[in-house]
Design a protein around this motif. Structure first.
Motif, PDB file in Angstrom:
ATOM      1  N   HIS A 136       0.322  -1.257   0.132  1.00  0.00           N
ATOM      2  CA  HIS A 136      -0.136   0.064  -0.291  1.00  0.00           C
ATOM      3  C   HIS A 136       1.241   1.060   0.089  1.00  0.00           C
ATOM      4  N   ILE A 137       2.399   1.439   0.463  1.00  0.00           N
ATOM      5  CA  ILE A 137       2.638   1.725  -0.132  1.00  0.00           C
ATOM      6  C   ILE A 137       3.471   2.426  -1.788  1.00  0.00           C
ATOM      7  N   GLU A 138       4.628   0.651  -1.755  1.00  0.00           N
ATOM      8  CA  GLU A 138       5.248   0.445  -2.963  1.00  0.00           C
ATOM      9  C   GLU A 138       4.660  -0.373  -3.435  1.00  0.00           C
ATOM     10  N   LEU A 139       5.361  -0.480  -4.749  1.00  0.00           N
ATOM     11  CA  LEU A 139       4.536  -1.913  -5.523  1.00  0.00           C
ATOM     12  C   LEU A 139       6.533  -2.095  -6.085  1.00  0.00           C
ATOM     13  N   ASN A 140       7.199  -3.589  -5.992  1.00  0.00           N
ATOM     14  CA  ASN A 140       7.981  -3.572  -5.958  1.00  0.00           C
ATOM     15  C   ASN A 140       8.095  -5.198  -7.000  1.00  0.00           C
ATOM     16  N   PHE A 141       9.052  -5.368  -7.672  1.00  0.00           N
ATOM     17  CA  PHE A 141       9.256  -6.607  -8.961  1.00  0.00           C
ATOM     18  C   PHE A 141      10.601  -7.077  -8.260  1.00  0.00           C
ATOM     19  N   TYR A 142      10.579  -8.337  -8.704  1.00  0.00           N
ATOM     20  CA  TYR A 142      11.611  -9.584  -8.123  1.00  0.00           C
ATOM     21  C   TYR A 142      11.517 -10.032  -9.649  1.00  0.00           C
ATOM     22  N   LEU A 143      12.966 -10.855  -9.614  1.00  0.00           N
ATOM     23  CA  LEU A 143      13.406 -11.761 -11.304  1.00  0.00           C
ATOM     24  C   LEU A 143      13.897 -12.998 -10.535  1.00  0.00           C
ATOM     25  N   ASN A 144      13.062 -14.164  -9.883  1.00  0.00           N
ATOM     26  CA  ASN A 144      13.780 -15.015  -9.411  1.00  0.00           C
ATOM     27  C   ASN A 144      14.691 -14.922  -8.867  1.00  0.00           C
ATOM     28  N   GLY A 145      14.076 -14.932  -8.084  1.00  0.00           N
ATOM     29  CA  GLY A 145      13.738 -14.453  -6.622  1.00  0.00           C
ATOM     30  C   GLY A 145      14.941 -13.350  -5.912  1.00  0.00           C
ATOM     31  N   LYS A 146      15.245 -12.163  -6.824  1.00  0.00           N
ATOM     32  CA  LYS A 146      16.774 -11.554  -6.476  1.00  0.00           C
ATOM     33  C   LYS A 146      16.006 -10.229  -6.488  1.00  0.00           C
ATOM     34  N   ALA A 147      15.483  -9.271  -6.031  1.00  0.00           N
ATOM     35  CA  ALA A 147      14.568  -7.531  -5.690  1.00  0.00           C
ATOM     36  C   ALA A 147      15.835  -7.121  -7.117  1.00  0.00           C
ATOM     37  N   LEU A 148      14.552  -6.559  -7.494  1.00  0.00           N
ATOM     38  CA  LEU A 148      15.587  -5.889  -8.927  1.00  0.00           C
ATOM     39  C   LEU A 148      15.789  -4.091  -8.559  1.00  0.00           C
ATOM     40  N   HIS A 149      15.227  -3.669  -7.224  1.00  0.00           N
ATOM     41  CA  HIS A 149      15.165  -2.578  -6.661  1.00  0.00           C
ATOM     42  C   HIS A 149      14.692  -1.118  -7.825  1.00  0.00           C
ATOM     43  N   CYS A 150      13.383  -1.576  -7.987  1.00  0.00           N
ATOM     44  CA  CYS A 150      12.638  -0.059  -8.825  1.00  0.00           C
ATOM     45  C   CYS A 150      11.270  -0.126  -8.216  1.00  0.00           C
ATOM     46  N   PRO A 151      11.370   0.294  -6.934  1.00  0.00           N
ATOM     47  CA  PRO A 151       9.839   0.837  -6.777  1.00  0.00           C
ATOM     48  C   PRO A 151       9.246   1.188  -7.180  1.00  0.00           C
ATOM     49  N   VAL A 152       7.497   0.784  -7.333  1.00  0.00           N
ATOM     50  CA  VAL A 152       6.892   1.827  -7.784  1.00  0.00           C
ATOM     51  C   VAL A 152       6.042   2.235  -6.811  1.00  0.00           C
ATOM     52  N   THR A 153       5.985   4.031  -6.683  1.00  0.00           N
ATOM     53  CA  THR A 153       5.037   4.183  -5.717  1.00  0.00           C
ATOM     54  C   THR A 153       3.364   4.961  -6.084  1.00  0.00           C
ATOM     55  N   GLY A 154       3.023   5.983  -5.008  1.00  0.00           N
ATOM     56  CA  GLY A 154       1.664   6.518  -5.431  1.00  0.00           C
ATOM     57  C   GLY A 154       0.674   6.268  -5.725  1.00  0.00           C
ATOM     58  N   ILE A 155       0.092   4.603  -5.483  1.00  0.00           N
ATOM     59  CA  ILE A 155      -0.415   4.151  -6.025  1.00  0.00           C
ATOM     60  C   ILE A 155      -1.598   3.689  -4.586  1.00  0.00           C
ATOM     61  N   LYS A 156      -2.717   4.182  -4.805  1.00  0.00           N
ATOM     62  CA  LYS A 156      -3.362   4.020  -3.512  1.00  0.00           C
ATOM     63  C   LYS A 156      -5.205   3.648  -4.173  1.00  0.00           C
ATOM     64  N   GLY A 157      -5.338   3.375  -3.040  1.00  0.00           N
ATOM     65  CA  GLY A 157      -6.875   2.652  -3.631  1.00  0.00           C
ATOM     66  C   GLY A 157      -6.781   1.262  -3.693  1.00  0.00           C
ATOM     67  N   THR A 158      -7.817   0.229  -3.725  1.00  0.00           N
ATOM     68  CA  THR A 158      -7.734  -1.372  -4.001  1.00  0.00           C
ATOM     69  C   THR A 158      -7.953  -1.575  -5.244  1.00  0.00           C
ATOM     70  N   PHE A 159      -6.500  -2.452  -4.726  1.00  0.00           N
ATOM     71  CA  PHE A 159      -6.101  -3.236  -5.864  1.00  0.00           C
ATOM     72  C   PHE A 159      -6.402  -4.196  -6.786  1.00  0.00           C
ATOM     73  N   TYR A 160      -6.555  -4.878  -7.217  1.00  0.00           N
ATOM     74  CA  TYR A 160      -6.131  -6.877  -7.488  1.00  0.00           C
ATOM     75  C   TYR A 160      -4.661  -7.127  -8.763  1.00  0.00           C
ATOM     76  N   PRO A 161      -4.066  -8.057  -8.307  1.00  0.00           N
ATOM     77  CA  PRO A 161      -2.786  -8.562  -9.392  1.00  0.00           C
ATOM     78  C   PRO A 161      -3.669  -8.490 -10.797  1.00  0.00           C
ATOM     79  N   VAL A 162      -2.975  -8.107 -11.703  1.00  0.00           N
ATOM     80  CA  VAL A 162      -3.669  -8.580 -13.395  1.00  0.00           C
ATOM     81  C   VAL A 162      -2.620  -9.231 -14.061  1.00  0.00           C
ATOM     82  N   LEU A 163      -2.834 -10.002 -15.020  1.00  0.00           N
ATOM     83  CA  LEU A 163      -2.254 -10.559 -15.748  1.00  0.00           C
ATOM     84  C   LEU A 163      -2.927 -10.360 -17.681  1.00  0.00           C
ATOM     85  N   TYR A 164      -2.042  -9.801 -18.105  1.00  0.00           N
ATOM     86  CA  TYR A 164      -2.598 -10.117 -19.670  1.00  0.00           C
ATOM     87  C   TYR A 164      -1.701 -10.500 -20.652  1.00  0.00           C
TER      88      TYR A 164
END
Length: 196
Positions: A136-164
Motif C-alpha cells: 500500500h506504499i510501494e509495488l516492487n518486482f523480483y526476478l527469480n527471487g532477486k529484488a530488482l530495486h525498482c519501487p513504484v510509489t503513489g499507488i492508492k486505493g483498492t487493487f487486484y493482481p492483473v495479468l495480460y
C-alpha cells in the motif's frame, strides 16, 4: 462420583461433550477471476494459467498490509503483470495505458498512464519467475527471487493482481505455494471473510 468419572471418560474419548469435530469452512482460493477477464482470454489449470488475448484480474483484492504473488513465464509473446483497479479495461492490451493499472511489460518497462515510468535492469525471459510485493506504499518486482530495486510509489486505493497476454504468451499465476521464498514480512494474498 462414578457418574462424574464416566462423563470425564466420555469427554476424554471424544464421545461426550464435543463428540464430533467441527469442520472448518474451506477458505476461498485466490485465482484468476473468470468474471473479470477479457472476452478472448482463456483461463485454465484451476484458475492459474492465462492464455489467449486480454487481461484478467485476480479473484481477491490486495487488502492486507504486505502481499506477495508470482508469475511464471511459460511462453513468451506480449505479456504484462502488475496491479489494477476494477475499472481497468481487461479487453484492451497492453495495460498500463490508463490510470487504472501499473504493469511490468515483456519489454522490461513498467508502465502507467501510457508512460514508461521505470526500466528494469534485467528483462524477464521464458521460464523466469517474476515476483511482486505490494504494501500500500510501494509495488516492487523480483526476478527469480532477486529484488530488482525498482519501487513504484503513489499507488492508492483498492487493487487486484492483473495479468495480460497476447501473441502466444502464456503466464502461470502463483498466489500460494511460491517458487521462491516471499520477502520478509510478506505473505500470500488473504481473502477477506465476513465473520457472520
Amino acid at each position: 462420583m462414578a457418574a462424574c468419572f464416566c462423563c470425564f471418560r466420555c469427554c476424554w474419548n471424544g464421545t461426550g461433550f464435543n463428540a464430533g469435530h467441527v469442520r472448518l469452512k474451506e477458505l476461498p482460493e485466490v485465482k484468476l477471476d473468470t468474471t473479470s477477464m477479457g472476452n478472448d482470454v482463456v483461463i485454465v489449470k484451476n484458475g492459474r494459467r492465462i492464455c489467449g488475448t486480454g487481461a484478467a484480474l485476480a479473484s481477491a483484492p490486495l487488502v492486507q498490509n504486505k502481499a506477495f504473488f508470482e508469475i511464471k513465464i511459460q511462453s513468451t509473446g506480449v505479456w504484462g503483470v502488475g496491479v489494477a483497479t476494477k475499472k481497468c479495461d481487461v479487453q484492451k492490451v497492453p495495460l498500463g495505458t490508463d490510470t487504472e493499472s501499473w504493469v511490468l511489460r515483456h519489454t522490461g518497462f513498467i508502465h502507467h498512464g501510457n508512460e514508461q515510468i521505470i526500466k528494469l535492469s534485467e528483462c524477464p525471459q521464458e521460464g523466469d519467475i517474476v515476483g511482486l510485493t505490494y504494501d500500500h506504499i510501494e509495488l516492487n518486482f523480483y526476478l527469480n527471487g532477486k529484488a530488482l530495486h525498482c519501487p513504484v510509489t503513489g499507488i492508492k486505493g483498492t487493487f487486484y493482481p492483473v495479468l495480460y497476454v497476447d501473441e502466444g504468451a502464456i503466464l502461470d499465476a502463483q498466489f500460494s505455494n511460491f517458487y521462491h521464498v516471499a520477502p520478509e514480512g510478506f505473505e500470500q494474498i488473504m481473502v477477506e471473510q465476513s465473520l457472520l
